[in-house]
Design an enzyme around this catalytic site. Structure first.
Site, mmCIF file in Angstrom:
data_model
loop_
_atom_site.group_PDB
_atom_site.id
_atom_site.type_symbol
_atom_site.label_atom_id
_atom_site.label_comp_id
_atom_site.label_asym_id
_atom_site.label_seq_id
_atom_site.Cartn_x
_atom_site.Cartn_y
_atom_site.Cartn_z
ATOM 1 N N PRO A 12 0.793 -1.225 0.000
ATOM 2 C CA PRO A 12 0.000 0.000 0.000
ATOM 3 C C PRO A 12 0.830 1.281 0.000
ATOM 4 O O PRO A 12 1.884 1.355 0.613
ATOM 5 C CB PRO A 12 -0.826 -0.104 1.279
ATOM 6 C CG PRO A 12 -0.115 -1.077 2.138
ATOM 7 C CD PRO A 12 0.575 -2.026 1.206
ATOM 8 N N ASN A 13 0.300 2.240 -0.716
ATOM 9 C CA ASN A 13 0.809 3.604 -0.833
ATOM 10 C C ASN A 13 2.072 3.731 -1.675
ATOM 11 O O ASN A 13 2.511 4.843 -1.939
ATOM 12 C CB ASN A 13 1.025 4.248 0.545
ATOM 13 C CG ASN A 13 -0.276 4.394 1.282
ATOM 14 O OD1 ASN A 13 -1.240 4.924 0.743
ATOM 15 N ND2 ASN A 13 -0.336 3.895 2.504
ATOM 16 N N ARG A 20 4.561 11.058 -2.082
ATOM 17 C CA ARG A 20 4.256 10.953 -0.657
ATOM 18 C C ARG A 20 5.547 10.985 0.161
ATOM 19 O O ARG A 20 6.433 10.166 -0.043
ATOM 20 C CB ARG A 20 3.514 9.633 -0.403
ATOM 21 C CG ARG A 20 3.212 9.353 1.038
ATOM 22 C CD ARG A 20 2.463 8.006 1.168
ATOM 23 N NE ARG A 20 2.449 7.572 2.531
ATOM 24 C CZ ARG A 20 3.192 6.571 3.005
ATOM 25 N NH1 ARG A 20 3.987 5.888 2.211
ATOM 26 N NH2 ARG A 20 3.124 6.244 4.278
ATOM 27 N N TYR A 25 10.993 8.945 1.444
ATOM 28 C CA TYR A 25 10.991 7.936 0.386
ATOM 29 C C TYR A 25 11.661 8.382 -0.913
ATOM 30 O O TYR A 25 11.790 7.588 -1.840
ATOM 31 C CB TYR A 25 9.551 7.498 0.095
ATOM 32 C CG TYR A 25 8.870 6.919 1.310
ATOM 33 C CD1 TYR A 25 9.275 5.688 1.828
ATOM 34 C CD2 TYR A 25 7.854 7.604 1.949
ATOM 35 C CE1 TYR A 25 8.664 5.156 2.948
ATOM 36 C CE2 TYR A 25 7.234 7.070 3.075
ATOM 37 C CZ TYR A 25 7.655 5.856 3.569
ATOM 38 O OH TYR A 25 7.051 5.328 4.689
ATOM 39 N N ASN A 76 8.211 -5.448 -1.104
ATOM 40 C CA ASN A 76 8.116 -4.330 -0.183
ATOM 41 C C ASN A 76 6.654 -4.292 0.255
ATOM 42 O O ASN A 76 5.812 -3.705 -0.428
ATOM 43 C CB ASN A 76 8.521 -3.015 -0.855
ATOM 44 C CG ASN A 76 8.481 -1.852 0.114
ATOM 45 O OD1 ASN A 76 7.887 -1.941 1.188
ATOM 46 N ND2 ASN A 76 9.104 -0.758 -0.264
ATOM 47 N N ALA A 79 3.217 -1.000 4.785
ATOM 48 C CA ALA A 79 2.618 -1.081 6.124
ATOM 49 C C ALA A 79 2.203 -2.498 6.504
ATOM 50 O O ALA A 79 2.153 -2.830 7.695
ATOM 51 C CB ALA A 79 1.424 -0.139 6.215
ATOM 52 N N GLU A 100 13.079 -9.155 1.236
ATOM 53 C CA GLU A 100 12.230 -8.075 1.775
ATOM 54 C C GLU A 100 12.986 -6.758 1.618
ATOM 55 O O GLU A 100 14.158 -6.664 1.990
ATOM 56 C CB GLU A 100 11.956 -8.364 3.252
ATOM 57 C CG GLU A 100 11.158 -7.326 3.972
ATOM 58 C CD GLU A 100 10.958 -7.662 5.448
ATOM 59 O OE1 GLU A 100 10.388 -6.810 6.157
ATOM 60 O OE2 GLU A 100 11.367 -8.750 5.906
ATOM 61 N N HIS A 102 12.783 -2.439 2.118
ATOM 62 C CA HIS A 102 12.156 -1.226 2.659
ATOM 63 C C HIS A 102 12.999 -0.041 2.217
ATOM 64 O O HIS A 102 14.229 -0.053 2.373
ATOM 65 C CB HIS A 102 12.069 -1.274 4.180
ATOM 66 C CG HIS A 102 11.234 -2.408 4.656
ATOM 67 N ND1 HIS A 102 9.866 -2.397 4.565
ATOM 68 C CD2 HIS A 102 11.580 -3.610 5.155
ATOM 69 C CE1 HIS A 102 9.397 -3.547 5.016
ATOM 70 N NE2 HIS A 102 10.419 -4.304 5.373
ATOM 71 N N ARG A 109 12.645 4.401 12.656
ATOM 72 C CA ARG A 109 11.337 5.057 12.641
ATOM 73 C C ARG A 109 10.538 4.671 13.872
ATOM 74 O O ARG A 109 11.082 4.169 14.845
ATOM 75 C CB ARG A 109 10.629 4.719 11.331
ATOM 76 C CG ARG A 109 11.447 5.253 10.134
ATOM 77 C CD ARG A 109 10.785 5.082 8.827
ATOM 78 N NE ARG A 109 9.552 5.844 8.759
ATOM 79 C CZ ARG A 109 8.615 5.657 7.847
ATOM 80 N NH1 ARG A 109 8.782 4.740 6.911
ATOM 81 N NH2 ARG A 109 7.517 6.376 7.835
#
Length: 146
Positions: A12-13, A20, A25, A76, A79, A100, A102, A109
């Protein structure tokens, strides 16, 4: 001899990548990432398919489809990294390498981002390298599939 197919799955996103929170990012878009992965994949003798969804069930289905169509997954989960046992279960049914990725360093974070369900299945985790993390993952999968 056909080249190995690698599915690059995004949660998502990530469709908003480049728009964003660019301070976290960066300014590259997901299309930029897909193009860079396709170019590097070609150099490494791999085919790539880059997919994105904002829906957990759709991401599970993409992983399930990869069982029959891909030799490796770069994911990725965004969330869903921190919440989805369903994605972990789907990845656990995949027999090839799983990397994986990110874009940000999730460990720098918020504390809720420090735990990843996906890491329990991932063969490697790349975090905090920006969109270059996808290319590092692709190089690693090429090495593993060697």
């Amino acid at each position: 001899m056909s080249s190995a197919m690698i599915h690059i799955l995004n949660g998502p996103n990530l469709n908003l990548l480049g728009q964003r929170q660019p301070e976290i990012y960066g300014h590259e878009t997901l299309d930029d990432v897909a193009r860079a992965c396709a170019q590097l994949g070609q150099e490494l003798g791999l085919q790539t398919e880059c997919l994105q969804t904002n829906h957990e069930g759709a991401l599970v289905e993409m992983i399930q489809q990869a069982r029959h169509a891909a030799q490796g997954i770069i994911i990725n989960p965004a969330a869903y990294t921190h919440t989805s046992v369903a994605i972990l279960d789907a990845l656990s049914a995949f027999e090839g390498p799983v990397i994986e990725v990110h874009i940000s360093n999730i460990h720098k974070r918020e504390s809720f981002r420090h735990h990843s369900y996906v890491s329990a299945r991932a063969d490697a985790v790349i975090a905090g390298c920006g969109t270059q993390g996808y290319l590092l993952a692709l190089r690693h999968i090429a090495h593993v599939l060697g």
